[in-house]
Design a protein around this motif. Sequence first.
Motif, PDB file in Angstrom:
ATOM      1  N   GLY A 176      12.858 -33.670 -46.168  1.00  0.00           N
ATOM      2  CA  GLY A 176      12.104 -34.181 -45.028  1.00  0.00           C
ATOM      3  C   GLY A 176      13.022 -34.539 -43.872  1.00  0.00           C
ATOM      4  O   GLY A 176      14.060 -35.175 -44.060  1.00  0.00           O
ATOM      5  N   SER A 177      12.650 -34.113 -42.679  1.00  0.00           N
ATOM      6  CA  SER A 177      13.456 -34.372 -41.477  1.00  0.00           C
ATOM      7  C   SER A 177      12.903 -35.504 -40.629  1.00  0.00           C
ATOM      8  O   SER A 177      13.400 -35.756 -39.541  1.00  0.00           O
ATOM      9  CB  SER A 177      13.539 -33.103 -40.619  1.00  0.00           C
ATOM     10  N   GLY A 178      11.880 -36.207 -41.101  1.00  0.00           N
ATOM     11  CA  GLY A 178      11.281 -37.275 -40.311  1.00  0.00           C
ATOM     12  C   GLY A 178       9.978 -36.818 -39.677  1.00  0.00           C
ATOM     13  O   GLY A 178       9.699 -35.620 -39.566  1.00  0.00           O
ATOM     14  N   PRO A 179       9.153 -37.758 -39.250  1.00  0.00           N
ATOM     15  CA  PRO A 179       7.840 -37.389 -38.701  1.00  0.00           C
ATOM     16  C   PRO A 179       7.954 -36.788 -37.313  1.00  0.00           C
ATOM     17  O   PRO A 179       8.877 -37.092 -36.552  1.00  0.00           O
ATOM     18  CB  PRO A 179       7.100 -38.732 -38.670  1.00  0.00           C
ATOM     19  N   LEU A 180       6.982 -35.929 -36.989  1.00  0.00           N
ATOM     20  CA  LEU A 180       6.860 -35.413 -35.634  1.00  0.00           C
ATOM     21  C   LEU A 180       6.286 -36.495 -34.728  1.00  0.00           C
ATOM     22  O   LEU A 180       5.513 -37.356 -35.168  1.00  0.00           O
ATOM     23  CB  LEU A 180       5.955 -34.183 -35.603  1.00  0.00           C
ATOM     24  N   ARG A 181       6.665 -36.457 -33.462  1.00  0.00           N
ATOM     25  CA  ARG A 181       6.239 -37.482 -32.513  1.00  0.00           C
ATOM     26  C   ARG A 181       5.179 -36.916 -31.576  1.00  0.00           C
ATOM     27  O   ARG A 181       5.190 -35.738 -31.227  1.00  0.00           O
ATOM     28  CB  ARG A 181       7.440 -37.979 -31.710  1.00  0.00           C
ATOM     29  N   ASN A 182       4.289 -37.825 -31.154  1.00  0.00           N
ATOM     30  CA  ASN A 182       3.300 -37.529 -30.110  1.00  0.00           C
ATOM     31  C   ASN A 182       2.460 -36.295 -30.443  1.00  0.00           C
ATOM     32  O   ASN A 182       2.399 -35.326 -29.682  1.00  0.00           O
ATOM     33  CB  ASN A 182       3.990 -37.364 -28.751  1.00  0.00           C
ATOM     34  N   ILE A 183       1.811 -36.328 -31.617  1.00  0.00           N
ATOM     35  CA  ILE A 183       0.897 -35.264 -32.006  1.00  0.00           C
ATOM     36  C   ILE A 183      -0.503 -35.639 -31.526  1.00  0.00           C
ATOM     37  O   ILE A 183      -0.929 -36.790 -31.643  1.00  0.00           O
ATOM     38  CB  ILE A 183       0.907 -35.051 -33.521  1.00  0.00           C
ATOM     39  N   SER A 184      -1.215 -34.680 -30.993  1.00  0.00           N
ATOM     40  CA  SER A 184      -2.564 -34.919 -30.496  1.00  0.00           C
ATOM     41  C   SER A 184      -3.519 -35.121 -31.674  1.00  0.00           C
ATOM     42  O   SER A 184      -3.522 -34.342 -32.632  1.00  0.00           O
ATOM     43  CB  SER A 184      -3.029 -33.747 -29.630  1.00  0.00           C
ATOM     44  N   VAL A 185      -4.317 -36.170 -31.592  1.00  0.00           N
ATOM     45  CA  VAL A 185      -5.280 -36.480 -32.650  1.00  0.00           C
ATOM     46  C   VAL A 185      -6.445 -35.494 -32.566  1.00  0.00           C
ATOM     47  O   VAL A 185      -7.025 -35.302 -31.489  1.00  0.00           O
ATOM     48  CB  VAL A 185      -5.776 -37.929 -32.513  1.00  0.00           C
ATOM     49  N   PRO A 186      -6.824 -34.842 -33.668  1.00  0.00           N
ATOM     50  CA  PRO A 186      -7.928 -33.869 -33.614  1.00  0.00           C
ATOM     51  C   PRO A 186      -9.279 -34.580 -33.507  1.00  0.00           C
ATOM     52  O   PRO A 186      -9.427 -35.755 -33.861  1.00  0.00           O
ATOM     53  CB  PRO A 186      -7.796 -33.116 -34.935  1.00  0.00           C
ATOM     54  N   ASN A 187     -10.270 -33.859 -33.038  1.00  0.00           N
ATOM     55  CA  ASN A 187     -11.635 -34.370 -32.914  1.00  0.00           C
ATOM     56  C   ASN A 187     -12.402 -33.996 -34.171  1.00  0.00           C
ATOM     57  O   ASN A 187     -12.633 -32.822 -34.466  1.00  0.00           O
ATOM     58  CB  ASN A 187     -12.312 -33.776 -31.678  1.00  0.00           C
ATOM     59  N   VAL A 188     -12.810 -35.019 -34.942  1.00  0.00           N
ATOM     60  CA  VAL A 188     -13.543 -34.779 -36.187  1.00  0.00           C
ATOM     61  C   VAL A 188     -14.977 -35.289 -36.104  1.00  0.00           C
ATOM     62  O   VAL A 188     -15.695 -35.234 -37.109  1.00  0.00           O
ATOM     63  CB  VAL A 188     -12.812 -35.435 -37.372  1.00  0.00           C
ATOM     64  N   VAL A 189     -15.392 -35.795 -34.965  1.00  0.00           N
ATOM     65  CA  VAL A 189     -16.766 -36.280 -34.815  1.00  0.00           C
ATOM     66  C   VAL A 189     -17.711 -35.086 -34.905  1.00  0.00           C
ATOM     67  O   VAL A 189     -17.512 -34.057 -34.243  1.00  0.00           O
ATOM     68  CB  VAL A 189     -16.935 -37.018 -33.479  1.00  0.00           C
TER      69      VAL A 189
END
Length: 345
Positions: A176-189
């Motif tokens: 693991g290289s660490g989490p990705l930053r600033n990922i867009s939250v998907p729309n699940v509604v």
Amino acid sequence: MLKSLFNWKVLLNLLVAIGIFVGLVWLTFRWLEYHTNHGQEIPVPNVVNKSVHDAVKILEDAGLDYEVDSAAYNPKYRPLQVLKVYPSQGSRVKDGRAIQLMVNPKSWAPVAVPDVINKYSGLAFQRLDQVGLKVGDTIFESSIQKDAVLRILFKGNSIKPGTKIPRFSVVDVVVGSGPLRNISVPNVVGLTVKEAKALIARNLFEVGLVDHEDGGNDDSDIIYYQDPAAGDTRDQGMQIDLWASKKTPAELRGKIEILNSTYRMKVDTTLPPIRYEEVPNFPDPPMNEPTPAPVSPPKKEVPRTDAAKQSTGSAKPATTNDKTKPAANSTTPATDKPKAKKVII
């Protein structure tokens, strides 16, 4: 008694018994020689450095049996190559004797892959080296488990801990290289709970709280609200809370407004901005040094006027009542009074 012992009949019977005994012994040895092939020996053929298949064929043609055993793998020799023979080559053995063949195995003895999943990569590499496995490529993959081993690959395929592979095999390690930053939250509604969970996992997020309106746990319920909102940016691995119901989001507008007032706080930007002014900061004088006294400006002397000169007057002549004293013709010099000074500050 001695006379009867040397009777010819007794001697004859004794000789017959001895002959029968000798004949039985002779027949026994002859039978053993025939049964064990006594005197019929076969030399052990030279099968060292041959393949085990060729060695087995040579021994069978010579009328000899064989037993195959494997030694520790030695990369200097070919796989399945005969390294040793017992009895050694040239020895004479009987027909059917089992010849032991010491064969080089195809590869190293298999070892079990240690359980190093989710372990720190430095310790995992040491553990793999201890069991005789070599680490090839280190593949870095985005994950919240930074510097942890995510998977082990052998010949391009992921293998589970405990799988046996040949010793000194080369394995690739995914770290693991660490989490990705600033990922867009998907729309699940509008999606079902099952579909929302799959979409959240594909976008490298985690499913947090799932609140079902009816208190159940049905994955076919429809998502009518989510937090964080769609389009917000978060780091990989952050949780997304879901609110689900069997009703559509349009039917739950009132409840959505209540959730908005709780989770969608608005910042009032109508107030004027606050202005800050810097105050100069003078350093305090040292405590041990004396404070210098204030210096007054030099005094200014006002010039004397004629009126001031007249007010001072002239020296009076000295008078004497005694006649014996000299005449009052002699005068004493007059002394000036101190003049008043005006100080201008």
